[in-house]
Write a protein that holds these residues in place. Structure first.
Motif, PDB file in Angstrom:
ATOM      1  N   TYR A  54      32.197  46.814  36.573  1.00 53.22           N
ATOM      2  CA  TYR A  54      32.786  47.343  37.795  1.00 53.22           C
ATOM      3  C   TYR A  54      31.931  48.501  38.279  1.00 53.22           C
ATOM      4  O   TYR A  54      31.606  49.403  37.510  1.00 53.22           O
ATOM      5  N   PHE A  81      25.365  35.873  38.436  1.00 56.61           N
ATOM      6  CA  PHE A  81      26.473  36.800  38.597  1.00 56.61           C
ATOM      7  C   PHE A  81      27.281  36.440  39.835  1.00 56.61           C
ATOM      8  O   PHE A  81      26.717  36.063  40.854  1.00 56.61           O
ATOM      9  N   LYS A  82      28.596  36.531  39.706  1.00 55.03           N
ATOM     10  CA  LYS A  82      29.469  36.419  40.871  1.00 55.03           C
ATOM     11  C   LYS A  82      29.989  37.822  41.152  1.00 55.03           C
ATOM     12  O   LYS A  82      30.423  38.513  40.238  1.00 55.03           O
ATOM     13  N   LYS A  83      29.925  38.199  42.422  1.00 48.44           N
ATOM     14  CA  LYS A  83      30.365  39.540  42.793  1.00 48.44           C
ATOM     15  C   LYS A  83      31.469  39.472  43.830  1.00 48.44           C
ATOM     16  O   LYS A  83      31.457  38.628  44.714  1.00 48.44           O
ATOM     17  N   HIS A  84      32.417  40.388  43.670  1.00 49.06           N
ATOM     18  CA  HIS A  84      33.498  40.550  44.627  1.00 49.06           C
ATOM     19  C   HIS A  84      33.554  42.033  44.986  1.00 49.06           C
ATOM     20  O   HIS A  84      33.463  42.884  44.099  1.00 49.06           O
ATOM     21  N   LYS A  85      33.716  42.332  46.242  1.00 42.82           N
ATOM     22  CA  LYS A  85      33.667  43.719  46.689  1.00 42.82           C
ATOM     23  C   LYS A  85      34.895  44.065  47.514  1.00 42.82           C
ATOM     24  O   LYS A  85      35.356  43.270  48.320  1.00 42.82           O
ATOM     25  N   ARG A 128      32.365  41.506  32.436  1.00 39.35           N
ATOM     26  CA  ARG A 128      32.548  42.093  33.762  1.00 39.35           C
ATOM     27  C   ARG A 128      31.969  43.498  33.803  1.00 39.35           C
ATOM     28  O   ARG A 128      32.033  44.234  32.827  1.00 39.35           O
ATOM     29  N   THR A 133      33.055  47.118  43.264  1.00 43.34           N
ATOM     30  CA  THR A 133      32.435  45.807  43.100  1.00 43.34           C
ATOM     31  C   THR A 133      32.668  45.316  41.681  1.00 43.34           C
ATOM     32  O   THR A 133      32.388  46.024  40.719  1.00 43.34           O
ATOM     33  N   GLU A 134      33.198  44.096  41.567  1.00 46.77           N
ATOM     34  CA  GLU A 134      33.320  43.439  40.272  1.00 46.77           C
ATOM     35  C   GLU A 134      32.167  42.455  40.176  1.00 46.77           C
ATOM     36  O   GLU A 134      31.978  41.628  41.060  1.00 46.77           O
ATOM     37  N   SER A 135      31.396  42.560  39.119  1.00 46.15           N
ATOM     38  CA  SER A 135      30.300  41.636  38.873  1.00 46.15           C
ATOM     39  C   SER A 135      30.578  40.949  37.540  1.00 46.15           C
ATOM     40  O   SER A 135      30.781  41.612  36.527  1.00 46.15           O
ATOM     41  N   LYS A 136      30.596  39.623  37.559  1.00 42.94           N
ATOM     42  CA  LYS A 136      30.902  38.863  36.345  1.00 42.94           C
ATOM     43  C   LYS A 136      29.738  37.937  36.036  1.00 42.94           C
ATOM     44  O   LYS A 136      29.266  37.205  36.897  1.00 42.94           O
TER      45      LYS A 136
END
Length: 124
Positions: free
Chosen positions: A24, A55-59, A22, A41-44
């Motif tokens: 951030y 990559f999956k991103k959540h913001k 991850r 933003t979390e990028s995994k």
């Protein structure tokens, strides 16, 4: 693209936290009205069987009016977790190369186990 649209996308201040798979991203950005807000933003990274990855991103968008309450709850939640579970990362135990360190408590348990004398009922 208009100049105002450019301002909205401009990062004013940024920090990056890399944490295993991850990452951030903490960014201060400006609105069209030139007010500031924060994005987290979390990028995994996910690796496919063929070696390719994506990559999956959540913001999260965090606005000034929510800073105090957000900080208060985040501090409360992190304090709770650390008070309940300590700072040891339990999931590390499940990694292939994990080597448990022996702590003082464990040493006492080992010593008491070593000093245990097994008595068979036939000996009495």
């Amino acid at each position: 693209m208009r100049e105002n649209d450019m301002l909205e996308k401009e990062d004013i201040f940024s920090k990056v936290l890399r944490a295993g798979r991850r990452t951030y991203f903490f960014d201060v950005r400006a609105t069209k009205a030139d007010d500031y807000y924060i994005t987290i933003t979390e990028s995994k990274k996910f690796t496919e069987e063929d070696g390719s990855f994506h990559f999956k991103k959540h913001k999260i968008y965090l606005y000034k009016e929510d800073f105090a309450a957000f900080r208060e709850i985040l501090d409360e939640m992190t304090d709770f977790v650390l008070d309940q579970k300590g700072e040891e990362v339990i999931s590390e135990r499940h990694q292939k190369d994990f080597k448990r360190e022996i702590y003082a408590e464990d040493n006492e348990e080992i010593k008491s186990a070593e000093s245990f004398t097994n008595i068979d009922f036939d000996d009495i």
